[in-house]
Design an enzyme around this catalytic site. Structure first.
Site, PDB file in Angstrom:
ATOM      1  N   SER A 400       0.811  -1.218   0.000  1.00 40.96           N
ATOM      2  CA  SER A 400       0.000   0.000   0.000  1.00 40.96           C
ATOM      3  C   SER A 400       0.841   1.264   0.000  1.00 40.96           C
ATOM      4  O   SER A 400       0.317   2.345  -0.247  1.00 40.96           O
ATOM      5  CB  SER A 400      -0.932   0.011   1.217  1.00 40.96           C
ATOM      6  OG  SER A 400      -0.195  -0.106   2.416  1.00 40.96           O
ATOM      7  N   HIS A 421      -2.135  -2.940  -5.815  1.00 40.54           N
ATOM      8  CA  HIS A 421      -2.609  -2.529  -4.496  1.00 40.54           C
ATOM      9  C   HIS A 421      -4.121  -2.684  -4.432  1.00 40.54           C
ATOM     10  O   HIS A 421      -4.875  -1.840  -4.913  1.00 40.54           O
ATOM     11  CB  HIS A 421      -2.194  -1.076  -4.225  1.00 40.54           C
ATOM     12  CG  HIS A 421      -2.698  -0.548  -2.909  1.00 40.54           C
ATOM     13  ND1 HIS A 421      -2.898   0.787  -2.676  1.00 40.54           N
ATOM     14  CD2 HIS A 421      -3.041  -1.187  -1.749  1.00 40.54           C
ATOM     15  CE1 HIS A 421      -3.354   0.949  -1.441  1.00 40.54           C
ATOM     16  NE2 HIS A 421      -3.443  -0.233  -0.870  1.00 40.54           N
ATOM     17  N   GLU A 433      -4.945  -0.105  -7.449  1.00 40.47           N
ATOM     18  CA  GLU A 433      -3.868   0.760  -7.948  1.00 40.47           C
ATOM     19  C   GLU A 433      -2.825  -0.150  -8.599  1.00 40.47           C
ATOM     20  O   GLU A 433      -2.226  -1.000  -7.931  1.00 40.47           O
ATOM     21  CB  GLU A 433      -3.236   1.556  -6.810  1.00 40.47           C
ATOM     22  CG  GLU A 433      -4.045   2.756  -6.382  1.00 40.47           C
ATOM     23  CD  GLU A 433      -3.340   3.590  -5.316  1.00 40.47           C
ATOM     24  OE1 GLU A 433      -3.258   4.814  -5.480  1.00 40.47           O
ATOM     25  OE2 GLU A 433      -2.875   3.018  -4.318  1.00 40.47           O
ATOM     26  N   ASN A 471      -2.996   6.657  -0.688  1.00 44.23           N
ATOM     27  CA  ASN A 471      -2.430   6.757   0.656  1.00 44.23           C
ATOM     28  C   ASN A 471      -1.501   7.950   0.810  1.00 44.23           C
ATOM     29  O   ASN A 471      -1.354   8.498   1.903  1.00 44.23           O
ATOM     30  CB  ASN A 471      -1.700   5.463   1.020  1.00 44.23           C
ATOM     31  CG  ASN A 471      -2.658   4.366   1.412  1.00 44.23           C
ATOM     32  OD1 ASN A 471      -3.811   4.623   1.737  1.00 44.23           O
ATOM     33  ND2 ASN A 471      -2.211   3.125   1.361  1.00 44.23           N
TER      34      ASN A 471
END
Length: 676
Positions: A400, A421, A433, A471
């Site tokens: 992540s 991800h 992702e 993130n």
């Protein structure tokens, strides 16, 4: 655009506007002419309308929503319904939106077992505008009409038959012949508009009261309820006029504009610079997943449910049993909810192997590592994987935020390595992702995008940086949220501001749900921040019934005296005076800063376009769809508004904060962040 086949005394009209037979003005014109010609022949007893390919009709052309080109779809459907000879809809594929409205304007409807029928217009912030809100309740009743129109989810042909929307289910290879026979059968003409529909006002009020939370702040679902209510209270023609009034109000509204932006943004995300259609994709016949925890098993379910054989590697016997039991339990829940049949589950589970034998990965075409988020652990896994995996296999890390390039560098084939991800729960969340490393091969990237879509995900390509797109943008939000706790805000206030904005939960509720130990160094003696201090007390979030909030058996968050004490200690040590923090400051410091970070991501080429960032945040983090994503929202309220807010609170944003030059430049120029 359209085909016509004569079956002696029945004319078959075939909609042919790939890929979904969208009802563009050209197709509508051709259909109107073909219908008129067919009905003018004295010997013709009826007409059959069907679609070419896997769709009956996917609905109106979204680009024409604000246009009124003749023949207008509502008028065309009225003409079909008014025909003096039976018109049969042969629904051999999905009938969605205007496609289902077209079918409901026909006198009878036959469907294949695999067909899906739905009115998903609400997902674009509008309502069915070609009579769908008036005809569906007359066919299926108020409950079914409200469910289908307000929530926009399609139903199966079997459910449509049970609810009276279709008249018969016919096998694919017999649908045309059966429809032709139906036209000849002497059934006569049954006009949907003439069917009775009775429902009390209380039925609609009860529906709204039961769904207050889901309907809150959303214009289109509320308008859908009112349109169906009109079908019960007004004549058919008056109901059509009310439907049109509501439709016009929605289509020009901010929420519909945002939702339509997302519709096109998702499609734009598929277009990757330097990745042409001519790039050969690798064949993915079998997949391996390393790690049988919550994430690994969630990832695995996606592939099993699409009929792809899969092997999970767990390192201890208890882990092997736990992984298999978790997947079995998930599928049993799907059976109980009626989402899957026992046969479908049995087939999926027959494709699953769970073992501690790492060498079982040697036959996999794609291997996804899903172990704990520690870069040294992941490097060790990839060194071992490099020795075992087939030379043509794609090696993916489900990280992540870690550096995909550093993970790829420990292998002898960094061109085969990339990040995938997934978001938790991975069998439900749609976003992936796809992280392109410096040396990731074009065919590897293209294959990863293709397989992500095959398993029902929405892939967005990201470059390598700490946290990628989603993130990374969380970082300034969380840093400011925790800073404001020390300055005087409470977790409840900050979370309430985000929920009022439209988020499903606030920053601290999200941390508690994910688990505060994610990314924690696990040393109770080392306390660098508030989160460390909370973890050191054994408060790891909902799973321990204590995190930033206290939780009871109902899992509802309650203010915590322990957290209040911890925050007070941090405030006292830092010598920060307690002050009142306005909601407006919370918006600037948590949401405006995210936009600023998004602009930096664009500057650095981590994301290809601003709309990609919007897709990430809507599908992965619960950004309210009707606000279009953070970058779209910023442009609607004005980039200069964002810059001014960040400038106003500059002294509160920390010594490391910098204003994005791209954001500042585009704001001054009055240009979009998507412009080149």
């Amino acid at each position: 655009m359209l085909g016509v086949v004569h079956h002696d005394d029945v004319v078959e009209i075939v909609l042919a506007n790939p890929p979904v037979n969208a009802l563009s003005v050209q197709l509508r014109s051709a259909l109107a002419k073909a219908l008129s010609d067919a009905l003018s022949f004295p010997h013709v007893r009826g007409v059959v309308i069907r679609g070419q390919g896997s769709f009956f009709c996917g609905g109106a052309d979204i680009n024409e929503l604000e246009q009124h080109n003749d023949p207008w779809l509502p008028d065309l459907i009225d003409r079909i319904e008014a025909a003096g000879k039976p018109v049969i809809a042969a629904i051999q594929g999905d009938a969605l939106g205007g496609g289902l409205e077209l079918a409901m304007g026909c006198h009878y409807r036959l469907a294949t077992p695999s067909a899906k029928l739905g009115l998903p217009e609400v997902k674009l912030g509008i309502l069915p505008g070609a009579g769908g809100t008036q005809r569906l309740p007359r066919l299926a009743g108020a409950e079914t009409a409200l469910d289908m129109i307000v929530w926009g989810e399609p139903i199966s042909a079997l459910r449509a038959l049970e609810r009276g929307i279709v008249d018969r289910i016919v096998d694919q290879d017999r649908i045309v012949a059966e429809a032709v026979a139906y036209a000849r059968s002497g059934q006569g003409i049954r006009r949907t508009r003439e069917l009775p529909f009775v429902a009390s006002d209380e039925a609609f009020d009860l529906f709204k009261s039961k769904n207050t939370r889901r309907l809150r702040g959303l214009h289109a679902p509320a308008a859908c309820v009112e349109a169906v209510r009109a079908a019960a209270q007004l004549s058919f023609d008056e109901g059509l006029r009310r439907e049109h009034e509501l439709f016009i109000g929605l289509v020009k509204g901010e929420q519909s504009l945002a939702l339509r932006h997302l519709f096109f943004a998702e499609r734009s995300a598929r277009k990757i610079e330097g990745l042409g259609k001519d790039i050969a994709r690798r064949t993915i016949r079998k997949v391996g997943v390393i790690g049988g925890g919550t994430m690994g098993t969630g990832i695995s379910i996606n592939f099993l449910s699409r009929g792809i054989p899969l092997t999970i590697i767990e390192m201890d016997p208890d882990g092997v049993a736990r992984a298999r039991n978790f997947i079995t339990a998930s599928y049993n829940t799907a059976i109980a909810k009626g989402n899957l049949s026992e046969d479908q589950v049995e087939k999926a589970l027959s494709l699953l192997e769970v073992t501690h034998d790492f060498s079982a990965l040697s036959g996999c075409d794609l291997v996804i590592e899903a172990v704990y988020e520690d870069i040294e652990l992941k490097k060790d896994v990839f060194r071992r994987l490099d020795r075992i995996a087939d030379s043509s296999a794609i090696l993916a890390t489900n990280t992540s935020f870690l550096d995909v390039n550093k993970i790829a560098a420990v292998t002898s084939r960094p061109n085969d390595v990339l990040g995938l991800h997934f978001f938790s729960p991975a069998n439900i969340m749609k976003l992936v992702e796809v992280v392109r490393g410096t040396e990731t091969g074009p065919d590897v990237l293209a294959t990863a995008i293709e397989v992500s879509r095959k398993i029902g995900k929405v892939p967005v390509v990201a470059g390598v940086c700490d946290g990628f797109i989603g993130n990374r943008m969380l970082t300034p939000r969380q840093a400011n949220a925790e800073a404001m706790l020390v300055e005087g805000a409470t977790p409840e206030q900050i979370d309430r501001v985000h929920i009022d904005f439209g988020m499903p939960m606030g920053p601290f509720q999200m941390l508690d749900l994910a688990g505060l130990d994610v990314g924690w160094h696990r040393n109770p003696a080392r306390i660098d921040n508030i989160k460390d201090a909370i973890c050191s007390r054994g408060r790891l979030g909902q799973k321990t019934k204590a995190g930033f909030y206290d939780y009871g058996d109902d899992r509802k968050p309650r203010p915590s005296e322990v957290v209040e004490q911890i925050v007070g200690e941090f405030r006292e040590r830092a010598g920060i005076p307690l002050r009142r923090i306005a909601d407006e400051e919370i918006v600037v410091r948590t949401l405006y800063t995210m936009v600023n970070e998004g602009a930096k991501i664009l500057e650095e080429g981590i994301a290809q376009r601003a709309s990609d960032i919007n897709v990430v945040w809507v599908y992965g983090y619960g950004w309210p769809r009707h606000k279009g994503g953070p970058m779209y929202w910023a442009e609607r309220i004005g980039l200069q508004t964002i810059v001014d807010g960040l400038t106003r609170y500059r002294d509160r944003l920390g010594s490391t904060f910098t204003l994005s030059p791209l954001l500042k430049k585009r704001a001054a120029e009055g240009r979009s962040l998507n412009n080149e």
